[in-house]
Design a protein around this motif. Structure first.
Motif, PDB file in Angstrom:
ATOM      1  N   ALA A  66     -66.833  18.748 -25.040  1.00  0.00           N
ATOM      2  CA  ALA A  66     -68.202  19.254 -24.973  1.00  0.00           C
ATOM      3  C   ALA A  66     -69.177  18.262 -25.590  1.00  0.00           C
ATOM      4  O   ALA A  66     -70.275  18.039 -25.051  1.00  0.00           O
ATOM      5  CB  ALA A  66     -68.301  20.603 -25.676  1.00  0.00           C
ATOM      6  N   SER A  67     -68.788  17.634 -26.697  1.00  0.00           N
ATOM      7  CA  SER A  67     -69.664  16.649 -27.333  1.00  0.00           C
ATOM      8  C   SER A  67     -69.819  15.410 -26.464  1.00  0.00           C
ATOM      9  O   SER A  67     -70.906  14.832 -26.373  1.00  0.00           O
ATOM     10  CB  SER A  67     -69.110  16.260 -28.713  1.00  0.00           C
ATOM     11  OG  SER A  67     -69.248  17.328 -29.615  1.00  0.00           O
ATOM     12  N   ALA A  68     -68.725  14.977 -25.823  1.00  0.00           N
ATOM     13  CA  ALA A  68     -68.806  13.830 -24.921  1.00  0.00           C
ATOM     14  C   ALA A  68     -69.762  14.118 -23.774  1.00  0.00           C
ATOM     15  O   ALA A  68     -70.584  13.272 -23.399  1.00  0.00           O
ATOM     16  CB  ALA A  68     -67.419  13.483 -24.392  1.00  0.00           C
ATOM     17  N   ALA A  69     -69.670  15.321 -23.214  1.00  0.00           N
ATOM     18  CA  ALA A  69     -70.561  15.690 -22.112  1.00  0.00           C
ATOM     19  C   ALA A  69     -72.001  15.756 -22.574  1.00  0.00           C
ATOM     20  O   ALA A  69     -72.926  15.277 -21.886  1.00  0.00           O
ATOM     21  CB  ALA A  69     -70.126  17.031 -21.525  1.00  0.00           C
ATOM     22  N   ALA A  70     -72.228  16.343 -23.757  1.00  0.00           N
ATOM     23  CA  ALA A  70     -73.593  16.459 -24.272  1.00  0.00           C
ATOM     24  C   ALA A  70     -74.189  15.088 -24.573  1.00  0.00           C
ATOM     25  O   ALA A  70     -75.355  14.811 -24.240  1.00  0.00           O
ATOM     26  CB  ALA A  70     -73.604  17.328 -25.529  1.00  0.00           C
ATOM     27  N   LEU A  71     -73.387  14.217 -25.188  1.00  0.00           N
ATOM     28  CA  LEU A  71     -73.882  12.886 -25.531  1.00  0.00           C
ATOM     29  C   LEU A  71     -74.126  12.054 -24.274  1.00  0.00           C
ATOM     30  O   LEU A  71     -75.101  11.298 -24.190  1.00  0.00           O
ATOM     31  CB  LEU A  71     -72.900  12.187 -26.465  1.00  0.00           C
ATOM     32  CG  LEU A  71     -73.350  10.849 -27.058  1.00  0.00           C
ATOM     33  CD1 LEU A  71     -74.694  10.978 -27.751  1.00  0.00           C
ATOM     34  CD2 LEU A  71     -72.301  10.332 -28.044  1.00  0.00           C
ATOM     35  N   THR A  72     -73.238  12.191 -23.295  1.00  0.00           N
ATOM     36  CA  THR A  72     -73.434  11.475 -22.028  1.00  0.00           C
ATOM     37  C   THR A  72     -74.743  11.914 -21.365  1.00  0.00           C
ATOM     38  O   THR A  72     -75.535  11.080 -20.912  1.00  0.00           O
ATOM     39  CB  THR A  72     -72.261  11.745 -21.077  1.00  0.00           C
ATOM     40  OG1 THR A  72     -71.048  11.262 -21.664  1.00  0.00           O
ATOM     41  CG2 THR A  72     -72.469  11.044 -19.736  1.00  0.00           C
ATOM     42  N   GLY A  73     -74.975  13.222 -21.321  1.00  0.00           N
ATOM     43  CA  GLY A  73     -76.206  13.719 -20.729  1.00  0.00           C
ATOM     44  C   GLY A  73     -77.435  13.250 -21.473  1.00  0.00           C
ATOM     45  O   GLY A  73     -78.447  12.853 -20.865  1.00  0.00           O
ATOM     46  N   TYR A  74     -77.361  13.274 -22.811  1.00  0.00           N
ATOM     47  CA  TYR A  74     -78.509  12.845 -23.607  1.00  0.00           C
ATOM     48  C   TYR A  74     -78.801  11.359 -23.396  1.00  0.00           C
ATOM     49  O   TYR A  74     -79.947  10.957 -23.164  1.00  0.00           O
ATOM     50  CB  TYR A  74     -78.260  13.107 -25.092  1.00  0.00           C
ATOM     51  CG  TYR A  74     -79.355  12.519 -25.944  1.00  0.00           C
ATOM     52  CD1 TYR A  74     -80.603  13.128 -26.008  1.00  0.00           C
ATOM     53  CD2 TYR A  74     -79.157  11.326 -26.639  1.00  0.00           C
ATOM     54  CE1 TYR A  74     -81.632  12.559 -26.748  1.00  0.00           C
ATOM     55  CE2 TYR A  74     -80.176  10.753 -27.381  1.00  0.00           C
ATOM     56  CZ  TYR A  74     -81.411  11.380 -27.444  1.00  0.00           C
ATOM     57  OH  TYR A  74     -82.436  10.814 -28.162  1.00  0.00           O
ATOM     58  N   LEU A  75     -77.759  10.518 -23.481  1.00  0.00           N
ATOM     59  CA  LEU A  75     -77.973   9.076 -23.333  1.00  0.00           C
ATOM     60  C   LEU A  75     -78.438   8.720 -21.926  1.00  0.00           C
ATOM     61  O   LEU A  75     -79.258   7.809 -21.754  1.00  0.00           O
ATOM     62  CB  LEU A  75     -76.683   8.321 -23.675  1.00  0.00           C
ATOM     63  CG  LEU A  75     -76.271   8.334 -25.146  1.00  0.00           C
ATOM     64  CD1 LEU A  75     -74.937   7.616 -25.332  1.00  0.00           C
ATOM     65  CD2 LEU A  75     -77.342   7.688 -26.016  1.00  0.00           C
ATOM     66  N   THR A  76     -77.931   9.430 -20.934  1.00  0.00           N
ATOM     67  CA  THR A  76     -78.385   9.188 -19.565  1.00  0.00           C
ATOM     68  C   THR A  76     -79.880   9.445 -19.453  1.00  0.00           C
ATOM     69  O   THR A  76     -80.631   8.660 -18.854  1.00  0.00           O
ATOM     70  CB  THR A  76     -77.612  10.081 -18.581  1.00  0.00           C
ATOM     71  OG1 THR A  76     -76.210   9.777 -18.669  1.00  0.00           O
ATOM     72  CG2 THR A  76     -78.084   9.858 -17.152  1.00  0.00           C
ATOM     73  N   GLY A  77     -80.334  10.545 -20.047  1.00  0.00           N
ATOM     74  CA  GLY A  77     -81.756  10.851 -20.025  1.00  0.00           C
ATOM     75  C   GLY A  77     -82.579   9.862 -20.823  1.00  0.00           C
ATOM     76  O   GLY A  77     -83.683   9.469 -20.410  1.00  0.00           O
ATOM     77  N   LEU A  78     -82.053   9.424 -21.975  1.00  0.00           N
ATOM     78  CA  LEU A  78     -82.783   8.471 -22.802  1.00  0.00           C
ATOM     79  C   LEU A  78     -82.909   7.122 -22.099  1.00  0.00           C
ATOM     80  O   LEU A  78     -83.975   6.486 -22.128  1.00  0.00           O
ATOM     81  CB  LEU A  78     -82.065   8.307 -24.142  1.00  0.00           C
ATOM     82  CG  LEU A  78     -82.733   7.382 -25.166  1.00  0.00           C
ATOM     83  CD1 LEU A  78     -84.118   7.894 -25.543  1.00  0.00           C
ATOM     84  CD2 LEU A  78     -81.853   7.256 -26.416  1.00  0.00           C
ATOM     85  N   VAL A  79     -81.844   6.692 -21.449  1.00  0.00           N
ATOM     86  CA  VAL A  79     -81.881   5.439 -20.705  1.00  0.00           C
ATOM     87  C   VAL A  79     -82.896   5.527 -19.562  1.00  0.00           C
ATOM     88  O   VAL A  79     -83.666   4.589 -19.312  1.00  0.00           O
ATOM     89  CB  VAL A  79     -80.479   5.095 -20.167  1.00  0.00           C
ATOM     90  CG1 VAL A  79     -80.551   4.019 -19.094  1.00  0.00           C
ATOM     91  CG2 VAL A  79     -79.565   4.649 -21.313  1.00  0.00           C
TER      92      VAL A  79
END
Length: 398
Positions: free
Chosen positions: A179-192
């Motif tokens: 769940a943390s990997a998915a959340a962090l992936t989503g966040y970083l994708t949006g930040l990028v």
């Protein structure tokens, strides 16, 4: 039949997280390489002597790319994107070159005033007397603030980012890590995506301009950009949190060494260096995999086998460091392997050294009566395959 875990090799009732070094020393006395089971990852060859660890870290037949693992289709954990830590030359060389200029000693020295400002602000928020937790109040927010400043992570997002990061580094369970990997992936994708729309002078802003097909050696594929953001953010603070808190813990549990440091503040850098050796925040390097059959310090390793190098064991090897279990701020521990060795030597080593040195010097200046607020045996250490550090460090500040 699987190999034994380190916990199974420890004496009954021994707290391996709090005191892993006697178990590692017993293995080291028996030989440089041992077959062990790593929960969640399978069996691996554990390398425990300084000489063998150093050799393994530069052996081109041992690769970081998990596709060289015999079980790579189902192994790999919860990495976000594709990053330097899981790459080998020439990809690793290309990726490292894109960010290395931001982490030179000169560039990091220019950050020192900002690091000092952040440290002083955090110390201002701590009570002048009474008790406080060093980890949550100081050791954690300092490197988080600095690396997030450097990469351009908005202040409002930093607490959530650390929660995800901590779960990935020291997972509490398979579902929570996923769940943390998915959340962090989503966040970083949006930040990028945001940095791409509105470029700025942050490191992440610079990296977005290098996104695209890596056809000219100076560009990042989308999954590489995501992996770079993940690695720099996570590796840029997790280990430094552990370094700062463990250094303070070692000084407070070795009052003779604290007295030496108070008498001569110029020893602060040496104290940090000795703590890197003595405490090894990066307990073991990332898994490496044999790309072909090989012999490692006299042990036959089959193609596809996993190899885990114990930086903690290597830095307590008596053949490299006399009286290695003694914490000594006057020691000059040249050759310790806390930051690794070879092509994957830690890119952020200059930043970690400056942050820890500044944090320690200002803390001791502000609180000359600093002491532990609990018995050392009551402290809890968080541990994973890679990292080891204190969960909290309650201090008396009076």
């Amino acid at each position: 039949m699987r190999a034994p875990t380190l916990e199974e090799l420890a004496p009954r009732g021994h707290d391996l997280a709090a005191e892993p070094f006697p178990v590692l020393a017993a293995l080291r006395a028996e030989g440089p390489v041992h077959r062990v089971h790593v929960p969640g990852s399978g069996d691996a060859w554990l390398v425990v002597t300084w000489e063998a660890v150093r050799a393994a870290l530069t052996d081109p037949r041992l690769r970081n790319d998990i596709r060289h693992s015999a079980g790579w289709e189902t192994d790999g954990g919860h990495a976000v994107g594709r990053n330097m830590l899981q790459s080998d030359p020439p990809d690793h060389t290309r990726l490292r070159r894109l960010v290395a200029g931001r982490f030179t000693p000169g560039r990091i020295a220019a950050l020192r005033p900002r690091i000092e400002t952040v440290a002083r602000e955090l110390l201002d928020r701590l009570p002048r007397t009474g008790t406080a937790d060093l980890v949550s109040g100081y050791a954690l927010p300092l490197p988080v603030t600095v690396i997030c400043d450097l990469l351009g992570v908005p202040e409002a997002d930093r607490a959530a980012f650390h929660t995800w990061s901590n779960e990935l580094v020291v997972p509490t369970g398979e579902e929570a890590a996923a769940a943390s990997a998915a959340a962090l992936t989503g966040y970083l994708t949006g930040l990028v995506a945001e940095k791409s729309r509105t470029p700025d002078d942050s490191l992440l802003g610079e990296l977005t301009t290098a996104a695209g097909a890596p056809d000219d050696g100076a560009r990042l594929a989308p999954e590489e950009l995501l992996g770079m953001a993940f690695l720099l953010l996570v590796a840029g603070h997790e280990t430094t949190v552990d370094l700062i808190s463990a250094t303070v813990h070692s000084l407070l549990t070795h009052p003779d060494q604290l007295a030496l440091l108070r008498a001569d503040p110029d020893l602060t850098g040496a104290a940090v260096e000795e703590s890197l050796r003595y405490n090894s925040p990066v307990h073991a390097g990332a898994f490496r995999f044999a790309a072909e059959p090989l012999e490692l310090a006299g042990t036959r390793v089959a193609a596809g086998d996993a190899v885990l190098v114990s930086l903690a064991a290597a830095s307590r090897d008596p053949l490299a460091f006399p009286d290695p279990d003694r914490f000594d701020v006057t020691r000059r521990p040249r050759g310790h392997l806390a930051f690794g060795h070879g092509a994957h030597h830690c890119l952020g080593a200059p930043l970690a050294r400056v942050e820890a040195t500044v944090a320690l010097r200002l803390l001791l200046q502000r609180h000359p009566g600093l002491a532990l607020a609990t018995a050392p045996e009551d402290l809890t250490w968080r541990t994973s395959t890679l990292l080891r550090g204190l969960t909290t460090l309650p201090l008396r500040l009076g």
